[in-house]
Design an enzyme around this catalytic site. Structure first.
Site, PDB file in Angstrom:
ATOM      1  N   LYS A   1       0.778  -1.034   0.024  1.00 16.80           N
ATOM      2  CA  LYS A   1      -0.175   0.207   0.296  1.00 16.80           C
ATOM      3  C   LYS A   1       1.302   1.413  -0.250  1.00 16.80           C
ATOM      4  O   LYS A   1       1.518   1.486   0.784  1.00 16.80           O
ATOM      5  CB  LYS A   1      -0.824  -0.059   1.143  1.00 16.80           C
TER       6      LYS A   1
ATOM      7  N   GLY B   1     -21.386   6.190   4.146  1.00 15.52           N
ATOM      8  CA  GLY B   1     -19.800   6.830   3.175  1.00 15.52           C
ATOM      9  C   GLY B   1     -19.834   5.758   2.112  1.00 15.52           C
ATOM     10  O   GLY B   1     -20.620   4.956   1.394  1.00 15.52           O
TER      11      GLY B   1
ATOM     12  N   GLY C   1     -18.996   6.925  -1.255  1.00 16.09           N
ATOM     13  CA  GLY C   1     -18.307   7.125  -1.977  1.00 16.09           C
ATOM     14  C   GLY C   1     -18.085   6.657  -3.455  1.00 16.09           C
ATOM     15  O   GLY C   1     -19.133   6.299  -3.794  1.00 16.09           O
ATOM     16  N   ASN C   2     -17.239   6.430  -4.375  1.00 15.77           N
ATOM     17  CA  ASN C   2     -17.829   5.385  -5.344  1.00 15.77           C
ATOM     18  C   ASN C   2     -18.201   3.864  -5.296  1.00 15.77           C
ATOM     19  O   ASN C   2     -18.886   4.217  -5.782  1.00 15.77           O
ATOM     20  CB  ASN C   2     -16.587   5.806  -5.946  1.00 15.77           C
ATOM     21  N   VAL C   3     -17.148   4.067  -4.307  1.00 14.59           N
ATOM     22  CA  VAL C   3     -18.015   2.297  -3.301  1.00 14.59           C
ATOM     23  C   VAL C   3     -19.037   2.435  -3.057  1.00 14.59           C
ATOM     24  O   VAL C   3     -19.681   1.661  -2.798  1.00 14.59           O
ATOM     25  CB  VAL C   3     -16.553   1.809  -2.730  1.00 14.59           C
TER      26      VAL C   3
END
Length: 345
Positions: free
Chosen positions: A79, A177, A179-181
């Site tokens: 990462k 959350g 977001g995109n996901v």
């Protein structure tokens, strides 16, 4: 525990920190390359200190090792993190400097998209890094698809135990959350009849989930404690604390966020309360599968994403048989595969 102590205790191969354009810390962590080069996303996020950014990189890299092993991929875990605000600080110069840092690993670490980065950013990093993923395909929809497959498996297991019902139709899910996901999870769940409650720091994202997909809005303080069947953390990690675990009304925790559990004892608390928990490095592996397919030039990989549900079933079965929590069962299975490859080498 310091980053150096973590490096030694958990068997990391390498941690590198460089000061790059703008004075920001560029951090690359490689956990294990027994199965292959380490593949993991580039996260741009503002941390209070560089030490906290390095600690996050280490946690995420270790999870990527287990994620790749359980997904049956010839990859290790890594990462990278840039300690900066992705909205105000990100620049071409920053991304190129991070690419040069990645290049110093000689291909042992392959970067991909993550929080704060997307395909265009990876294309810039790829001007210097020998290999990148996510520069042509957004992995987010496949991360979401794997999480939804995991939720469906858990729903079916709960139904088999006399709790709830089979499948997703009518299942109540709270997504933290968007977001995109997270938005992809909401879209896929509602398309299959689930009743979804959402929360996000950005009211525009909440409005989109409500207007486009029929979700119900709640607050960030309340979303994980909502009266639902499944809670799905899909934002930053470490949100399921001991206090949250002790107060959950849901029967399961299945999320997309990396490192959902705030501490090593949280999984045991969930298990003691009879709450099913799917390790995040299992449920969110769809994005890694997409990235691996992109690096390997593979076109047919969606079936492997859908098989995440079967992996979830295997891990929950092992946890029940051995009397352990799912995190322990999942790590044991991943280590078994890595050790077998090490012996065979």
């Amino acid at each position: 525990m310091s980053a150096v102590d973590t490096l030694a205790e958990q068997g990391f191969e390498q941690l590198s920190i460089q000061r790059i354009a703008g004075g920001f810390a560029s951090i690359v962590a490689v956990h294990d390359t027994t199965l292959g080069p380490a593949l993991g996303g580039v996260r741009i996020r503002k941390y209070a200190t560089d030490d906290l950014a390095a600690a996050d990189a280490l946690r995420l890299a270790r999870a990527m090792t287990f994620k790749a092993a359980l997904a049956g991929l010839p990859l290790g875990g890594g990462k990278s993190v840039i300690n900066a605000d992705p909205h105000d600080d990100k620049s071409v110069e920053m991304l190129e400097a991070h690419g040069r840092h990645v290049a110093a690993f000689g291909g042992r670490y392959i970067p991909g998209a993550d929080m704060g980065t997307g395909p265009a950013d990876l294309a810039v990093i790829g001007r210097h890094a020998p290999r990148v993923s996510s520069d042509r395909r957004d992995p987010s929809p496949y991360t979401a698809r794997g999480v939804v497959a995991s939720i469906e498996t858990v729903s079916n297991r709960l139904a088999g135990n006399g709790i709830g019902h089979n499948g997703l139709d009518g299942l109540r899910v709270a997504v933290q959350g968007i977001g995109n996901v997270g938005l992809g999870i909401v879209e896929q769940l509602t398309a299959r009849g689930a009743r979804v409650t959402v929360a996000d720091p950005d009211p525009r994202r909440v409005a989109l989930a409500v207007e486009a997909h029929g979700a119900t809005a709640t607050t960030l303080d309340e979303v994980l404690l909502a009266d639902v069947d499944v809670v799905c953390p899909a934002g930053p990690g470490l949100t399921v604390t001991e206090a949250v675990a002790g107060s959950l009304r849901a029967r399961a925790v299945v999320g997309a966020a990396n490192n959902m559990l705030a501490g090593p004892g949280v999984g045991a608390t969930l298990a003691a309360r009879g709450i099913v928990h799917v390790p995040d490095f299992v449920s969110n592996a769809g994005g890694l599968i997409s990235c691996a397919a992109e690096v390997g030039g593979e076109d047919e990989f969606v079936g492997r994403v859908d098989r995440i549900g079967a992996v979830v079933d295997e891990i929950l079965h092992q946890a029940a048989v051995t009397g352990s929590d799912p995190d322990t069962a999942a790590v044991a299975l991943a280590r078994k595969r890595i050790d077998a490859a090490r012996v065979a080498a």
